[in-house]
Design a protein around this motif. Sequence first.
Motif, PDB file in Angstrom:
ATOM      1  N   THR A   1      48.128  72.622  86.389  1.00  0.00           N
ATOM      2  CA  THR A   1      47.231  72.665  87.543  1.00  0.00           C
ATOM      3  C   THR A   1      46.130  73.717  87.371  1.00  0.00           C
ATOM      4  O   THR A   1      45.009  73.525  87.853  1.00  0.00           O
ATOM      5  N   LYS A   2      46.432  74.796  86.684  1.00  0.00           N
ATOM      6  CA  LYS A   2      45.423  75.818  86.447  1.00  0.00           C
ATOM      7  C   LYS A   2      44.335  75.309  85.508  1.00  0.00           C
ATOM      8  O   LYS A   2      43.140  75.581  85.704  1.00  0.00           O
ATOM      9  N   LYS A   3      44.779  74.542  84.514  1.00  0.00           N
ATOM     10  CA  LYS A   3      43.817  73.972  83.566  1.00  0.00           C
ATOM     11  C   LYS A   3      42.980  72.875  84.214  1.00  0.00           C
ATOM     12  O   LYS A   3      41.767  72.761  83.964  1.00  0.00           O
TER      13      LYS A   3
ATOM     14  N   TYR B   1      42.626  72.213  87.742  1.00  0.00           N
ATOM     15  CA  TYR B   1      41.958  72.537  88.999  1.00  0.00           C
ATOM     16  C   TYR B   1      41.402  73.966  89.046  1.00  0.00           C
ATOM     17  O   TYR B   1      40.736  74.331  90.005  1.00  0.00           O
ATOM     18  N   GLY B   2      41.711  74.758  88.027  1.00  0.00           N
ATOM     19  CA  GLY B   2      41.219  76.128  88.023  1.00  0.00           C
ATOM     20  C   GLY B   2      42.107  77.086  88.794  1.00  0.00           C
ATOM     21  O   GLY B   2      41.868  78.299  88.803  1.00  0.00           O
ATOM     22  N   GLU B   3      43.140  76.551  89.431  1.00  0.00           N
ATOM     23  CA  GLU B   3      44.084  77.380  90.179  1.00  0.00           C
ATOM     24  C   GLU B   3      45.501  76.855  89.969  1.00  0.00           C
ATOM     25  O   GLU B   3      45.759  75.668  90.173  1.00  0.00           O
ATOM     26  N   GLY B   4      46.375  77.724  89.557  1.00  0.00           N
ATOM     27  CA  GLY B   4      47.747  77.305  89.291  1.00  0.00           C
ATOM     28  C   GLY B   4      48.530  77.058  90.573  1.00  0.00           C
ATOM     29  O   GLY B   4      48.433  77.826  91.520  1.00  0.00           O
ATOM     30  N   LYS B   5      49.277  75.962  90.585  1.00  0.00           N
ATOM     31  CA  LYS B   5      50.125  75.632  91.733  1.00  0.00           C
ATOM     32  C   LYS B   5      51.578  75.604  91.295  1.00  0.00           C
ATOM     33  O   LYS B   5      51.878  75.465  90.121  1.00  0.00           O
ATOM     34  N   ARG B   6      52.482  75.704  92.253  1.00  0.00           N
ATOM     35  CA  ARG B   6      53.906  75.785  91.949  1.00  0.00           C
ATOM     36  C   ARG B   6      54.686  74.662  92.612  1.00  0.00           C
ATOM     37  O   ARG B   6      54.361  74.251  93.730  1.00  0.00           O
TER      38      ARG B   6
ATOM     39  N   PHE C   1      52.431  74.892  86.607  1.00  0.00           N
ATOM     40  CA  PHE C   1      51.454  75.948  86.886  1.00  0.00           C
ATOM     41  C   PHE C   1      50.317  75.921  85.860  1.00  0.00           C
ATOM     42  O   PHE C   1      49.132  76.004  86.224  1.00  0.00           O
ATOM     43  N   LYS C   2      50.673  75.797  84.580  1.00  0.00           N
ATOM     44  CA  LYS C   2      49.652  75.755  83.518  1.00  0.00           C
ATOM     45  C   LYS C   2      48.798  74.499  83.636  1.00  0.00           C
ATOM     46  O   LYS C   2      47.573  74.543  83.436  1.00  0.00           O
TER      47      LYS C   2
END
Length: 369
Positions: free
Chosen positions: A317-319, A321-326, A314-315
């Motif tokens: 993908t957020k860093k 792509y700007g959006e966290g994924k699971r 999550f961290k």
Amino acid sequence: MFYYLFDYINKVFNPPGFDVFRFLTFRSALSAITALLFSFFIGPKIIDKLKKSQVKQPIRDDGPEAHKKKYGTPTMGGLIILFSVITPVLLWANIKSTFIILILFATIILGFVGFVDDYLKVVKQLPKGLIARYKLLGQIFVGLVVGSAVYFLPEFAQYNSQTTLPFFKNLNWDFGVLFIPWVIFIITATSNAVNLTDGLDGLAIGTIIIVMIALAIIAYVTGNVIYADYLNIIYLPGSGELTVFIAALIGAGLGFLWYNSYPAQVFMGDTGSLALGGAFGVMMIMLKKDLLIPILGGIFFLETLSVIIQRLYFKYTKKKYGEGKRVFLMAPIHHHFEKLGWEEPKIVIRFYIITIILAIISLTSFKIR
């Protein structure tokens, strides 16, 4: 205390039949029965007290929809387990044994840490309960005491910083000066792992019972010079006394499962999960089987790993792509299966089956080397 009473009667008066109280197997059976009956006796009283005190388990807003009906179920039921374990151990175990002293110390201290955490969450209504660093300090303290005892006390002198390598014959791993930090890590990890697993009715306690049955066999053969020599494992004089503690935990666990099975009348809370997880880690360390934890405690390991993977991904993908994924629909992984539509009892039973398989693999590791 009965251990000393009957031992005294046997030595002084030598009545027929009293010699049986010397045997680990007999005292372990008595310990399990005492724990089970005690849990049936105090369980309803503690549950009723928790209900009257409005000690209710908070329910996550982002959790599975089915969990909303659990609101109002009392928590802190780990008190049933703790009282039902400690009482028979004091009655039937040799409480002068270093192994018994250390396991009781770890169980009580971590149970107290969990109790404080539960109390702050459900009574004082602090969402996060005990501040994480204070909880960690309690776990580090227990790890420091247990690690230092195993490293410096004469009972462990021959193998103080060593542990068994599963599936390898005549080969032990020596942690050297890193042993105490390793113990701290293990106790922190196992106590938190069981805490993460305690998310479905009967899941954590049922898994612990299965693990403890295997661990009882391990403790017994490790403390028996004939069996230890036959299996070519580390022999630790006196370690068999842990069988009495483990038997009490199995009996108390079965008693608690009576109330915690689906649909649960009470949850163990951190009071129970931290104590049980820490006890598991401490016993594996004392028995020199700590590298076997990912196998015997495979469900706990998997639950923890799922949370770590979920958070890291999550961290990341957020860093990026700007959006966290699971990776999972929800972590720990038992919630992932709930989100997939599996019924809660089905998940619990299947996790039990996996634990039984892993327990069998753990025991066969003694000969397949």
